[in-house]
Design a protein around this motif. Structure first.
Motif, PDB file in Angstrom:
ATOM      1  N   ALA A 232       8.968  -6.700 -76.474  1.00  0.00           N
ATOM      2  CA  ALA A 232       8.928  -5.697 -75.361  1.00  0.00           C
ATOM      3  C   ALA A 232       9.532  -5.837 -74.356  1.00  0.00           C
ATOM      4  N   LEU A 233      10.579  -5.327 -73.791  1.00  0.00           N
ATOM      5  CA  LEU A 233      11.283  -5.332 -72.611  1.00  0.00           C
ATOM      6  C   LEU A 233      10.192  -4.309 -71.512  1.00  0.00           C
ATOM      7  N   VAL A 234       9.873  -5.184 -70.242  1.00  0.00           N
ATOM      8  CA  VAL A 234       9.187  -3.963 -69.516  1.00  0.00           C
ATOM      9  C   VAL A 234       9.930  -4.212 -68.102  1.00  0.00           C
ATOM     10  N   ALA A 235       9.864  -3.067 -67.443  1.00  0.00           N
ATOM     11  CA  ALA A 235      10.160  -2.727 -66.022  1.00  0.00           C
ATOM     12  C   ALA A 235       9.038  -3.511 -65.207  1.00  0.00           C
ATOM     13  N   VAL A 236       9.433  -4.198 -64.265  1.00  0.00           N
ATOM     14  CA  VAL A 236       8.343  -5.183 -63.389  1.00  0.00           C
ATOM     15  C   VAL A 236       8.252  -4.342 -62.285  1.00  0.00           C
ATOM     16  N   MET A 237       6.992  -3.762 -61.984  1.00  0.00           N
ATOM     17  CA  MET A 237       6.716  -3.035 -60.634  1.00  0.00           C
ATOM     18  C   MET A 237       6.252  -4.180 -59.917  1.00  0.00           C
ATOM     19  N   ALA A 238       5.355  -5.195 -60.155  1.00  0.00           N
ATOM     20  CA  ALA A 238       5.011  -6.222 -59.321  1.00  0.00           C
ATOM     21  C   ALA A 238       4.316  -7.314 -60.100  1.00  0.00           C
ATOM     22  N   SER A 239       4.463  -8.335 -59.644  1.00  0.00           N
ATOM     23  CA  SER A 239       3.903  -9.444 -60.296  1.00  0.00           C
ATOM     24  C   SER A 239       3.289 -10.186 -59.223  1.00  0.00           C
ATOM     25  N   SER A 240       2.957 -11.599 -59.588  1.00  0.00           N
ATOM     26  CA  SER A 240       2.116 -12.474 -58.405  1.00  0.00           C
ATOM     27  C   SER A 240       2.471 -13.832 -58.645  1.00  0.00           C
ATOM     28  N   VAL A 241       1.794 -14.765 -57.716  1.00  0.00           N
ATOM     29  CA  VAL A 241       2.434 -16.243 -57.739  1.00  0.00           C
ATOM     30  C   VAL A 241       1.051 -16.981 -58.173  1.00  0.00           C
ATOM     31  N   ASN A 242       1.335 -17.626 -59.293  1.00  0.00           N
ATOM     32  CA  ASN A 242       0.379 -18.717 -59.768  1.00  0.00           C
ATOM     33  C   ASN A 242       0.689 -20.032 -59.434  1.00  0.00           C
ATOM     34  N   TYR A 243      -0.499 -20.859 -59.595  1.00  0.00           N
ATOM     35  CA  TYR A 243      -0.050 -22.475 -59.514  1.00  0.00           C
ATOM     36  C   TYR A 243       1.134 -22.946 -60.606  1.00  0.00           C
ATOM     37  N   ASN A 244       1.224 -22.521 -61.602  1.00  0.00           N
ATOM     38  CA  ASN A 244       2.345 -22.991 -62.305  1.00  0.00           C
ATOM     39  C   ASN A 244       3.618 -22.635 -62.039  1.00  0.00           C
ATOM     40  N   SER A 245       3.788 -21.513 -61.085  1.00  0.00           N
ATOM     41  CA  SER A 245       5.223 -21.214 -60.450  1.00  0.00           C
ATOM     42  C   SER A 245       5.360 -22.280 -59.644  1.00  0.00           C
ATOM     43  N   VAL A 246       4.255 -22.669 -58.847  1.00  0.00           N
ATOM     44  CA  VAL A 246       4.377 -23.894 -57.977  1.00  0.00           C
ATOM     45  C   VAL A 246       5.195 -24.942 -58.482  1.00  0.00           C
ATOM     46  N   TRP A 247       4.351 -25.316 -59.654  1.00  0.00           N
ATOM     47  CA  TRP A 247       4.888 -26.699 -60.185  1.00  0.00           C
ATOM     48  C   TRP A 247       6.074 -26.517 -60.840  1.00  0.00           C
ATOM     49  N   THR A 248       6.673 -25.402 -61.398  1.00  0.00           N
ATOM     50  CA  THR A 248       7.872 -25.076 -61.961  1.00  0.00           C
ATOM     51  C   THR A 248       8.811 -25.076 -60.694  1.00  0.00           C
ATOM     52  N   SER A 249       8.564 -24.873 -59.389  1.00  0.00           N
ATOM     53  CA  SER A 249       9.455 -24.879 -58.512  1.00  0.00           C
ATOM     54  C   SER A 249       9.562 -26.189 -57.976  1.00  0.00           C
ATOM     55  N   ILE A 250       8.651 -27.102 -57.980  1.00  0.00           N
ATOM     56  CA  ILE A 250       8.804 -28.412 -57.376  1.00  0.00           C
ATOM     57  C   ILE A 250       9.086 -29.550 -58.658  1.00  0.00           C
ATOM     58  N   PHE A 251       9.240 -29.085 -59.842  1.00  0.00           N
ATOM     59  CA  PHE A 251       9.361 -29.800 -61.013  1.00  0.00           C
ATOM     60  C   PHE A 251       8.386 -30.794 -61.382  1.00  0.00           C
ATOM     61  N   GLU A 252       7.309 -30.514 -61.105  1.00  0.00           N
ATOM     62  CA  GLU A 252       6.150 -31.200 -61.586  1.00  0.00           C
ATOM     63  C   GLU A 252       5.265 -30.703 -62.463  1.00  0.00           C
ATOM     64  N   PRO A 253       4.430 -31.427 -63.234  1.00  0.00           N
ATOM     65  CA  PRO A 253       4.596 -32.864 -63.541  1.00  0.00           C
ATOM     66  C   PRO A 253       5.794 -33.214 -64.142  1.00  0.00           C
ATOM     67  N   LEU A 254       6.556 -32.327 -64.690  1.00  0.00           N
ATOM     68  CA  LEU A 254       7.862 -32.583 -65.089  1.00  0.00           C
ATOM     69  C   LEU A 254       8.650 -31.055 -65.184  1.00  0.00           C
ATOM     70  N   SER A 255       9.775 -31.386 -65.148  1.00  0.00           N
ATOM     71  CA  SER A 255      10.611 -30.076 -65.467  1.00  0.00           C
ATOM     72  C   SER A 255      10.274 -29.088 -66.445  1.00  0.00           C
ATOM     73  N   THR A 256      10.338 -27.781 -66.431  1.00  0.00           N
ATOM     74  CA  THR A 256      10.025 -26.993 -67.424  1.00  0.00           C
ATOM     75  C   THR A 256      11.182 -26.638 -68.277  1.00  0.00           C
ATOM     76  N   PHE A 257      12.304 -27.404 -68.040  1.00  0.00           N
ATOM     77  CA  PHE A 257      13.655 -27.166 -68.776  1.00  0.00           C
ATOM     78  C   PHE A 257      13.357 -27.809 -69.962  1.00  0.00           C
TER      79      PHE A 257
END
Length: 447
Positions: free
Chosen positions: A71-96
Motif C-alpha cells: 500500500a501507498l500511504v499519505a503520511v500525515m505524521a510520523s515520529s523519531v525512534n532510536y533506529n532513525s538515530v542509528w541510521t543517521s549516524i551510520f551505527e553500528p553500521l550503515s543501513t545501506f
C-alpha cells in the motif's frame, strides 16, 4: 497533481474511497533521507559527537512502484525512534548494507536498493493505493502502521512472524519509510488509526508501544502477571514510558529508574510510586571502562527492596545494555527474567554468570513484535487503556533536530514529526472519548 491535492482530499469531510482512488499520484514527494555517499562522514568520531543534523536531508524523491500486497500511504505524521538515530549516524553500521541485501531478494525488492535511504518506522495517515491481493484496506482508510516487514515464504515465521528469516524493520532495514509525505508499506503492516487521537499522537506509539508489549506482556517476552515487580530502565523515555503504563494497567508494580527529578515527576503522573533517580543517588556500576563495581549492584538492589517491601524484582525491562546489564542480572530475583530489546549504551554486555545460573534466572532477547502483538498493542491505545507519550512535535524540515534531541537524550517520551499535516491537533474523530482521556494524552506535553 501535487501532494497538496492529497492533503485537501484528506481534510475534506466529504471525500470518499472512490475520490482517493481517483486522485492521480504525484511524481515526487518530500522525504527524510540519508545518502550512501556520506556513510563515512563521521569516521573516527565518538558516538556522542556524531550529529544527525549533518547527515539527515529533506529531498524530493520519486514515488516508488506499488507491488502486490503493498500500500501507498499519505503520511500525515510520523515520529523519531532510536533506529532513525542509528541510521543517521551510520551505527553500528550503515543501513545501506541492509538495502543492498534486500534488493537481491527479488525483482520487486530491487526498488529498495537506492543511493538514498528514506527513513522512519512510524506513521499515521491515509491509504492512497493498494496493490494486487490487498482486500482488507482501501483508499481513504485512516491507518497507522507497525514496522514489521516479513515475506512469510519460510515455515519458520508462521508461529511467530518475528522468526521469519526475511524479517526486517521497515524504514530501517527497508526503504520508503514513514518520515516522508508518502510511504510504501506491506498491507499487513496497517492497523486502524485510533479515532480519539490526532495524527501526531496516533503516529507516536507504533514502534515503541509494540516493542514494549512483546517484551513485557507477551508470552514471547517476559509474560508479566499481576503483582510482578518490574524494574524499568529509562521509565519516562520512548520505550520505558509504555512499559510503565503496561505494568500499571496489568496490575504489576513498576520500579521506575530515571535520570532526573523532572523524569521522576512524569512517572508519578503516570501513576508509578516506586522511583529511583539514578543521578541523584549517584549509581556508578562501572569503576572504569573495563571493571564493574558489584558493591554498586548491591546498593542498587538494597534500594529496590526498600521500595518493594523487601522483595527483589521478577522482571527487568532492559534496553540500555552495557552500562546497566550487570546490575540488571544481579538484582533480579531467583527464577526471574531479564528481557532485553536494545543496547543504547553499548552492545557488549558483561555480567557475572554465577548470579544467572545458580539463581536460575533467564535472559530473553526481544525484538519489535509480531503482527498479532502489534495489533493488540494498538488496540489498547484505541481503547484508551494505554496513551501516547508525545512530548514535542517538529516539522518535517526539523527532523534532523528531532533526531539530535533523541540522540542526546534531550527529550521525554516520544517526539513527533508533522509530514503532510499542516498543524498539530488534526485528525480527531471521536471527541467524546478524547475528552475522557485528554489529561493522560497530554501528560508528556505538560512537563
Amino acid at each position: 497533481m501535487t501532494v497538496k491535492d492529497i492533503l485537501d482530499a484528506i481534510q475534506s469531510p466529504d471525500s470518499t474511497s472512490a475520490d482517493f482512488a481517483a486522485l492521480p499520484l504525484p511524481e515526487s514527494y518530500r522525504a527524510i533521507t540519508v545518502h550512501k555517499d556520506e556513510t563515512e562522514m563521521f569516521a573516527g568520531m565518538q558516538t556522542r559527537e556524531k550529529d544527525p543534523r549533518k547527515s539527515i536531508h529533506l529531498d524530493d524523491v520519486p514515488v516508488p512502484e506499488l507491488g502486490p500486497g503493498e500500500a501507498l500511504v499519505a503520511v500525515m505524521a510520523s515520529s523519531v525512534n532510536y533506529n532513525s538515530v542509528w541510521t543517521s549516524i551510520f551505527e553500528p553500521l550503515s543501513t545501506f548494507g541492509f538495502l543492498e541485501r534486500y534488493g537481491k531478494l527479488s525483482e520487486l525488492t530491487k526498488r529498495h536498493d537506492l543511493p538514498y535511504h528514506i527513513i522512519g518506522s512510524d506513521l499515521a495517515g491515509v491509504v492512497l493505493r493498494t496493490g494486487p491481493g490487498v482486500n482488507a484496506w482501501k483508499p481513504g482508510d485512516q491507518v497507522v502502521a507497525h514496522c514489521l516487514s516479513v515475506e512469510l515464504e519460510s515455515s519458520d515465521g508462521h508461529n511467530d512472524t518475528m522468526l521469519d528469516p526475511e524479517q526486517r524493520i521497515w524504514g530501517f532495514e527497508t526503504n520508503f519509510g514513514g518520515l516522508a509525505e508518502i510511504a510504501l508499506v506491506k498491507s499487513n503492516q496497517l492497523m486502524p488509526k485510533p479515532d480519539h487521537l490526532s495524527w501526531e499522537e496516533a503516529a507516536a506509539p507504533g514502534l515503541v508501544n509494540s516493542t514494549a508489549y512483546r517484551q513485557l506482556v507477551s508470552r514471547n517476552g517476559a509474560g508479566m502477571k499481576q503483582g510482578d515487580n518490574v524494574l524499568i530502565w529509562g521509565a519516562s523515555g520512548g520505550l520505558g514510558s509504555y512499559a510503565t503504563q503496561f505494568a500499571l494497567a496489568g496490575g504489576a508494580n513498576p520500579i521506575c529508574v530515571v535520570s532526573s527529578e523532572q523524569k521522576a515527576e512524569i512517572c508519578r503522573a503516570m501513576g508509578a510510586e516506586a522511583i529511583i533517580d539514578r543521578t541523584a543517588e549517584d549509581y556508578k556500576f562501572w569503576k572504569d571502562e573495563h571493571t564493574q563495581d558489584p558493591k554498586e549492584w548491591k546498593r542498587f538492589g538494597k534500594r529496590i527492596r526498600e521500595l518493594t517491601g523487601g522483595e527483589d524484582v521478577d522482571i527487568v525491562f532492559e534496553h540500555p545494555g552495557r552500562e546497566t546489564f550487570g546490575a540488571s542480572v544481579y538484582v533480579t530475583r531467583k527464577g526471574g527474567t531479564i528481557v532485553t530489546c536494545a543496547s543504547t549504551s553499548g552492545y557488549n554486555h558483561e555480567y557475572d554468570n554465577r548470579y544467572l545460573w545458580m539463581s536460575l534466572k533467564r535472559i530473553i532477547g526481544s525484538h519489535f513484535a509480531n503482527y498479532r502483538e502489534a495489533w493488540e498493542a494498538n488496540r489498547l491505545i484505541a481503547k484508551g487503556k494505554i496513551h501516547p507519550t508525545l512530548s514535542k512535535v517538529y516539522s518535517l524540515e526539523e527532523t534532523g533536530q528531532a533526531a539530535y534531541d533523541v540522540h542526546r537524550n534531550l527529550h521525554q517520551g516520544k517526539v513527533g514529526v508533522l509530514c503532510l499535516a499542516p498543524e498539530e491537533g488534526l485528525g480527531v474523530r471521536d471527541a467524546e472519548k478524547r475528552a475522557k482521556h485528554v489529561d493522560a494524552i497530554n501528560r508528556f506535553r505538560n512537563i
